[in-house]
Design a protein around this motif. Structure first.
Motif, short mmCIF file in Angstrom:
data_model
loop_
_atom_site.label_atom_id
_atom_site.label_comp_id
_atom_site.label_asym_id
_atom_site.label_seq_id
_atom_site.Cartn_x
_atom_site.Cartn_y
_atom_site.Cartn_z
N ARG A 113 46.20 47.08 50.36
CA ARG A 113 46.14 45.69 50.83
C ARG A 113 44.87 45.45 51.63
O ARG A 113 44.23 44.39 51.48
CB ARG A 113 47.38 45.37 51.69
N MET A 160 41.99 44.97 49.22
CA MET A 160 41.95 43.66 48.60
C MET A 160 41.42 42.60 49.57
O MET A 160 40.63 41.74 49.19
CB MET A 160 43.34 43.27 48.09
N GLY A 215 37.79 43.03 49.80
CA GLY A 215 37.15 42.48 48.62
C GLY A 215 36.93 40.99 48.73
O GLY A 215 35.88 40.46 48.35
N ILE A 216 37.92 40.29 49.28
CA ILE A 216 37.81 38.83 49.47
C ILE A 216 36.70 38.52 50.47
O ILE A 216 35.84 37.65 50.24
CB ILE A 216 39.15 38.25 49.95
N SER A 225 33.22 39.29 49.12
CA SER A 225 32.83 38.35 48.07
C SER A 225 32.28 37.05 48.66
O SER A 225 31.35 36.45 48.09
CB SER A 225 34.02 38.05 47.16
N LEU A 256 34.36 38.12 43.58
CA LEU A 256 35.76 38.44 43.82
C LEU A 256 36.41 38.99 42.55
O LEU A 256 37.17 39.96 42.60
CB LEU A 256 36.50 37.20 44.31
N MET A 295 37.97 42.81 42.30
CA MET A 295 39.38 43.02 42.02
C MET A 295 39.60 43.80 40.73
O MET A 295 40.43 44.72 40.66
CB MET A 295 40.12 41.68 41.97
N LEU A 343 38.39 47.33 41.32
CA LEU A 343 39.34 48.03 42.18
C LEU A 343 40.56 48.47 41.40
O LEU A 343 41.04 49.60 41.54
CB LEU A 343 39.75 47.11 43.34
N GLY A 344 41.07 47.58 40.54
CA GLY A 344 42.23 47.93 39.73
C GLY A 344 41.94 49.06 38.76
O GLY A 344 42.75 49.99 38.61
#
Length: 274
Positions: free
Chosen positions: A11, A14, A17-18, A21, A227, A231, A234-235
């Motif tokens: 979490r 993520m 990452g936001i 970005s 972003l 994401m 990352l996935g």
């Protein structure tokens, strides 16, 4: 990937990452339109000197990178504005000196330095709550500065002569831009590392520039692409146990190359259909 959301570290990744970005889309757009990718790369690599200082003197290397990159950015900005210097040579020297300082200080630091690779290649899955607050603070600073000086930044980005005629303090605004690049570099370092940070700054906004030309549009679309790449990367890295920073950059580069190939083909198809 959804099951990974139960873990705090994912979490945090993520959220990081936001936040990254937002800074990347805004600052990356200014880097691209001002054509100072090389200069931004010099700031990113010289920040390694701050990492070395943090490890040597025993404080958080992120703060060291932040301070050192700010100092390097202002110095490189002054060099860039000096017409009497070989600017590319001088910036390259400052880039190398910053890296060398970092290497020497790390060599002199006793003990095993297992976390060193995370500063070079990023470790988004290891972002702490403290780092998230720091990223949020950097985002707020960048947003406020861009809001307050947007017209001035726009003027120096597209027509410096016009900005000078309108009595805009071009040198001061340019140094302000250098400082914001340094802030963005220091926060993005934790996601993709100093070696790859320039790619995350440039690729999403260079891609957005293929679809929009205005600076505001570039910033907004650049944030979206940044972003998206973070994401997706990352996935993929989580699914296949890959280095997250390198995966993020590879995803963004592949998408950019695909658009470079498809865009001319699309224009040819439109021309034939008329």
């Amino acid at each position: 990937m959804l099951e990974a959301l139960q873990y705090e570290f994912f979490r945090n990744a993520m959220i990081a990452g936001i936040l990254v970005s937002i800074a990347g889309g805004i600052i990356g757009s200014l880097v691209v339109v001002n054509r100072i990718v090389f200069l931004a790369g010099g700031i990113a690599h010289s920040a390694y000197g701050g990492v070395g200082m943090g490890l040597f003197f025993g404080f958080n290397p992120v703060f060291g990178a932040l301070g050192f990159s700010l100092f390097s950015a202002l110095l490189m900005g002054l060099v860039q504005r000096n017409k009497n210097l070989r600017r590319d040579t001088a910036i390259g020297m400052l880039w190398a000196i910053g890296m060398a300082i970092g290497v020497i200080l790390i060599d002199l630091t006793p003990g095993y330095k297992a976390e060193l690779a995370s500063y070079l290649f990023g470790s988004i899955l290891a972002v702490s709550n403290q780092s998230l607050w720091l990223m949020l603070a950097v985002d707020l600073i960048i947003l406020v500065l861009v809001y307050l000086f947007y017209k001035e930044l726009l003027a120096i980005s597209f027509d410096e002569t016009f900005a000078t005629v309108r009595n805009i303090p071009v040198n001061q605004i340019y140094l302000l831009l250098m400082g914001m690049i340094a802030l963005a570099v220091a926060m993005m370092m934790q996601v993709v590392g100093l070696i790859l940070v320039i790619a995350l700054l440039v690729i999403p906004t260079a891609l957005s520039n293929q679809f929009v030309k205005g600076l505001q549009g570039m910033m907004g679309l650049g944030i979206f692409f940044s972003l998206l790449f973070v994401m997706v990367g990352l996935g993929i890295s989580y699914q296949f146990n890959l280095t997250s920073g390198a995966t993020i950059i590879l995803v963004s580069a592949i998408v950019y190359l695909i658009t470079l190939v498809l865009k001319p083909l699309g224009k040819q198809w439109q021309a034939r259909s008329r």
